[in-house]
Write a protein that holds these residues in place. Sequence first.
Motif, PDB file in Angstrom:
ATOM      1  N   VAL A 121     -24.861  -2.415  24.548  1.00 16.74           N
ATOM      2  CA  VAL A 121     -25.834  -3.383  24.682  1.00 16.74           C
ATOM      3  C   VAL A 121     -25.766  -4.749  24.388  1.00 16.74           C
ATOM      4  O   VAL A 121     -26.220  -5.013  22.968  1.00 16.74           O
ATOM      5  CB  VAL A 121     -27.395  -3.095  25.306  1.00 16.74           C
ATOM      6  CG1 VAL A 121     -28.359  -4.779  25.641  1.00 16.74           C
ATOM      7  CG2 VAL A 121     -27.612  -1.882  25.800  1.00 16.74           C
ATOM      8  N   ASN A 122     -25.582  -5.860  25.494  1.00 14.97           N
ATOM      9  CA  ASN A 122     -25.050  -6.614  24.545  1.00 14.97           C
ATOM     10  C   ASN A 122     -26.321  -8.066  25.123  1.00 14.97           C
ATOM     11  O   ASN A 122     -25.487  -8.766  26.282  1.00 14.97           O
ATOM     12  CB  ASN A 122     -23.602  -8.109  24.469  1.00 14.97           C
ATOM     13  CG  ASN A 122     -23.869  -8.484  24.210  1.00 14.97           C
ATOM     14  OD1 ASN A 122     -24.664  -9.897  23.210  1.00 14.97           O
ATOM     15  ND2 ASN A 122     -22.424  -9.039  23.559  1.00 14.97           N
ATOM     16  N   TYR A 123     -27.655  -8.365  24.715  1.00 19.66           N
ATOM     17  CA  TYR A 123     -27.570  -9.753  25.578  1.00 19.66           C
ATOM     18  C   TYR A 123     -27.180 -11.281  25.556  1.00 19.66           C
ATOM     19  O   TYR A 123     -27.514 -11.857  26.725  1.00 19.66           O
ATOM     20  CB  TYR A 123     -28.869 -10.319  24.730  1.00 19.66           C
ATOM     21  CG  TYR A 123     -30.322  -8.123  25.059  1.00 19.66           C
ATOM     22  CD1 TYR A 123     -31.428  -8.120  26.210  1.00 19.66           C
ATOM     23  CD2 TYR A 123     -30.405  -7.119  23.940  1.00 19.66           C
ATOM     24  CE1 TYR A 123     -31.366  -6.970  26.321  1.00 19.66           C
ATOM     25  CE2 TYR A 123     -31.009  -6.621  24.072  1.00 19.66           C
ATOM     26  CZ  TYR A 123     -31.340  -5.831  24.577  1.00 19.66           C
ATOM     27  OH  TYR A 123     -32.359  -5.400  25.337  1.00 19.66           O
ATOM     28  N   ASP A 124     -26.175 -11.334  24.803  1.00 16.88           N
ATOM     29  CA  ASP A 124     -25.073 -12.632  25.253  1.00 16.88           C
ATOM     30  C   ASP A 124     -24.666 -12.811  26.277  1.00 16.88           C
ATOM     31  O   ASP A 124     -24.726 -13.983  27.230  1.00 16.88           O
ATOM     32  CB  ASP A 124     -24.724 -12.766  23.954  1.00 16.88           C
ATOM     33  CG  ASP A 124     -25.324 -13.106  23.081  1.00 16.88           C
ATOM     34  OD1 ASP A 124     -26.419 -13.727  23.056  1.00 16.88           O
ATOM     35  OD2 ASP A 124     -24.492 -13.251  21.268  1.00 16.88           O
ATOM     36  N   ARG A 125     -24.564 -11.644  27.368  1.00 18.80           N
ATOM     37  CA  ARG A 125     -23.834 -10.852  28.328  1.00 18.80           C
ATOM     38  C   ARG A 125     -24.172 -11.669  29.050  1.00 18.80           C
ATOM     39  O   ARG A 125     -24.167 -11.314  30.514  1.00 18.80           O
ATOM     40  CB  ARG A 125     -23.240  -9.722  28.616  1.00 18.80           C
ATOM     41  CG  ARG A 125     -22.203  -9.710  27.596  1.00 18.80           C
ATOM     42  CD  ARG A 125     -21.765  -8.085  27.301  1.00 18.80           C
ATOM     43  NE  ARG A 125     -21.250  -7.586  28.654  1.00 18.80           N
ATOM     44  CZ  ARG A 125     -19.868  -7.846  28.617  1.00 18.80           C
ATOM     45  NH1 ARG A 125     -18.947  -8.637  27.701  1.00 18.80           N
ATOM     46  NH2 ARG A 125     -18.980  -6.941  29.564  1.00 18.80           N
ATOM     47  N   ILE A 126     -26.534 -11.640  29.954  1.00 22.57           N
ATOM     48  CA  ILE A 126     -26.837 -11.781  30.415  1.00 22.57           C
ATOM     49  C   ILE A 126     -26.783 -13.512  31.159  1.00 22.57           C
ATOM     50  O   ILE A 126     -26.263 -14.460  30.232  1.00 22.57           O
ATOM     51  CB  ILE A 126     -28.153 -11.730  30.095  1.00 22.57           C
ATOM     52  CG1 ILE A 126     -28.964 -10.626  29.619  1.00 22.57           C
ATOM     53  CG2 ILE A 126     -29.052 -11.996  30.734  1.00 22.57           C
ATOM     54  CD1 ILE A 126     -30.384  -9.889  29.312  1.00 22.57           C
ATOM     55  N   SER A 127     -26.523 -13.338  32.345  1.00 25.60           N
ATOM     56  CA  SER A 127     -25.892 -15.055  32.786  1.00 25.60           C
ATOM     57  C   SER A 127     -27.298 -15.605  33.953  1.00 25.60           C
ATOM     58  O   SER A 127     -28.159 -14.612  33.848  1.00 25.60           O
ATOM     59  CB  SER A 127     -25.469 -15.678  33.268  1.00 25.60           C
ATOM     60  OG  SER A 127     -24.746 -14.921  34.348  1.00 25.60           O
ATOM     61  N   LEU A 128     -27.303 -16.733  34.283  1.00 26.57           N
ATOM     62  CA  LEU A 128     -28.436 -17.082  35.503  1.00 26.57           C
ATOM     63  C   LEU A 128     -27.676 -17.164  36.239  1.00 26.57           C
ATOM     64  O   LEU A 128     -26.988 -18.190  36.399  1.00 26.57           O
ATOM     65  CB  LEU A 128     -29.471 -18.376  34.851  1.00 26.57           C
ATOM     66  CG  LEU A 128     -30.288 -18.104  33.787  1.00 26.57           C
ATOM     67  CD1 LEU A 128     -30.905 -19.192  33.446  1.00 26.57           C
ATOM     68  CD2 LEU A 128     -31.209 -16.257  33.820  1.00 26.57           C
ATOM     69  N   PHE A 129     -28.531 -17.309  37.673  1.00 22.11           N
ATOM     70  CA  PHE A 129     -27.354 -17.898  38.947  1.00 22.11           C
ATOM     71  C   PHE A 129     -28.661 -18.305  39.671  1.00 22.11           C
ATOM     72  O   PHE A 129     -30.353 -17.909  39.737  1.00 22.11           O
ATOM     73  CB  PHE A 129     -26.748 -16.238  39.172  1.00 22.11           C
ATOM     74  CG  PHE A 129     -27.252 -15.311  40.368  1.00 22.11           C
ATOM     75  CD1 PHE A 129     -27.429 -15.606  41.711  1.00 22.11           C
ATOM     76  CD2 PHE A 129     -27.799 -14.676  39.579  1.00 22.11           C
ATOM     77  CE1 PHE A 129     -27.956 -14.489  42.297  1.00 22.11           C
ATOM     78  CE2 PHE A 129     -28.220 -13.039  39.846  1.00 22.11           C
ATOM     79  CZ  PHE A 129     -28.151 -13.125  41.251  1.00 22.11           C
ATOM     80  N   SER A 130     -28.197 -18.327  40.745  1.00 22.14           N
ATOM     81  CA  SER A 130     -29.311 -18.681  41.860  1.00 22.14           C
ATOM     82  C   SER A 130     -29.232 -18.442  43.123  1.00 22.14           C
ATOM     83  O   SER A 130     -27.894 -18.400  43.749  1.00 22.14           O
ATOM     84  CB  SER A 130     -29.478 -20.817  42.218  1.00 22.14           C
ATOM     85  OG  SER A 130     -30.603 -21.018  40.631  1.00 22.14           O
ATOM     86  N   THR A 131     -30.038 -18.043  43.873  1.00 23.20           N
ATOM     87  CA  THR A 131     -29.417 -18.103  45.580  1.00 23.20           C
ATOM     88  C   THR A 131     -30.275 -19.089  46.767  1.00 23.20           C
ATOM     89  O   THR A 131     -31.403 -19.860  46.239  1.00 23.20           O
ATOM     90  CB  THR A 131     -30.336 -16.751  45.948  1.00 23.20           C
ATOM     91  OG1 THR A 131     -29.609 -16.271  47.161  1.00 23.20           O
ATOM     92  CG2 THR A 131     -31.748 -16.612  46.079  1.00 23.20           C
ATOM     93  N   ALA A 132     -29.564 -20.012  47.041  1.00 24.76           N
ATOM     94  CA  ALA A 132     -30.414 -21.304  47.212  1.00 24.76           C
ATOM     95  C   ALA A 132     -29.203 -21.009  48.889  1.00 24.76           C
ATOM     96  O   ALA A 132     -28.044 -20.644  49.200  1.00 24.76           O
ATOM     97  CB  ALA A 132     -29.803 -22.156  46.773  1.00 24.76           C
ATOM     98  N   ASP A 133     -30.559 -22.048  49.822  1.00 26.47           N
ATOM     99  CA  ASP A 133     -29.903 -22.274  51.604  1.00 26.47           C
ATOM    100  C   ASP A 133     -29.916 -23.527  51.414  1.00 26.47           C
ATOM    101  O   ASP A 133     -30.863 -24.651  51.250  1.00 26.47           O
ATOM    102  CB  ASP A 133     -30.984 -21.441  52.469  1.00 26.47           C
ATOM    103  CG  ASP A 133     -30.311 -19.725  52.084  1.00 26.47           C
ATOM    104  OD1 ASP A 133     -29.508 -19.168  51.668  1.00 26.47           O
ATOM    105  OD2 ASP A 133     -31.954 -18.813  52.402  1.00 26.47           O
ATOM    106  N   TYR A 134     -29.095 -24.213  52.114  1.00 26.49           N
ATOM    107  CA  TYR A 134     -29.279 -25.631  52.551  1.00 26.49           C
ATOM    108  C   TYR A 134     -29.653 -25.406  54.091  1.00 26.49           C
ATOM    109  O   TYR A 134     -28.552 -24.662  55.164  1.00 26.49           O
ATOM    110  CB  TYR A 134     -27.879 -25.923  52.288  1.00 26.49           C
ATOM    111  CG  TYR A 134     -28.377 -26.435  50.611  1.00 26.49           C
ATOM    112  CD1 TYR A 134     -29.032 -27.316  49.771  1.00 26.49           C
ATOM    113  CD2 TYR A 134     -27.320 -25.622  49.812  1.00 26.49           C
ATOM    114  CE1 TYR A 134     -29.012 -27.279  48.183  1.00 26.49           C
ATOM    115  CE2 TYR A 134     -27.425 -25.127  48.115  1.00 26.49           C
ATOM    116  CZ  TYR A 134     -28.071 -26.103  47.428  1.00 26.49           C
ATOM    117  OH  TYR A 134     -28.549 -25.985  46.372  1.00 26.49           O
TER     118      TYR A 134
END
Length: 354
Positions: A121-134
Amino acid sequence: MKAFITLVFITVTLATYAQTKYSNEFMNIGVDAAALGMSNAVTASTKDVNAGYWNPAGLVNLEDRQLALMHSSYFANIANYDYAAFAMPLDDRSAFGISLIRFAVDDILDTTQLIDDQGNVNYDRISLFSTADYGLTFSYARKLPVQGLNYGVNAKVIRRIIGDFANSWGFGFDAAIQFKTDNNWEFGVMARDITTTFNSWSYDEEAFERVQNAVEGQNQELPETTEITIPKLQLGVAKTYTFHYDYTLRAELDLNMRFAQNNDIISTSFASINPALGFEFGYIDMIYLRGGVGNFQNELQIDNSESLSFQPSFGLGFKYNGIHVDYAFTDIGDQSVALYSNVFSLKLDFSIFR
């Protein structure tokens, strides 16, 4: 648990696109706190910059350029809904408008790579993303030779993004008319997605494979690459009353029709109809009190009986020297499902600078 919830969210979201027969529901939430406070019952009476969304035929009533802004949050501030619009008269018979809607959930945790191939388990491998509608809309309106009769059209560009997993482009058209009589009766028709709006999806197979392999037992194929938004028809009739010169009352009844069978209060195999009723009480064209009720649904209960649910709305408005500030207390579901939201909008009439 957080990793599992995130992975299931992505998997279910993508899988849903393979099954849906209509899409782009974020374009049906509505704009302008004044309209939302009236339960969206403004098809016949809208006549400002926000008419580009509700009924583009109403844009011909503009006397000067206008700018509108709105922000609201839904689902306990998880989802953000933002809207901006600009409109201007081209001459004494036509007008143009442009608007942009963004509906998004930002900063979602991507935990698909939390555990490496060795099980570490490596918490540095967690990233963020968005789900967006335009949704980007171009509107045009013009007066017809018949007194009081106007028409309008919209051309829409839809952009939907789910992190680096998937994205789509869509295109569609709306058409609308408005008619006003000499005794202040107003009628409106808004046909949304008249050609059906198609969304074409593309997927990052490597990113999608991470989702498939991250949840044990999940190995579904990529979803279909095309979504279809079926046409919708909105009919409205409104009447404005004036009392003692200083007081006004505007009432409007709208019928929202989908060509599909669902839980609307009137539903057949051909179409479903959902009424909405809105009121606006004004004092010296400065202070407004609004209310409405809509989204009537026949909900199936555990004992197989049906109960009627609905969505009430409430709003306030203030106008001074071309500056309009409006507030609405409403939601995007019925009163028993979604959390209510506070919606604020601002409208600026450029005549203030003249």
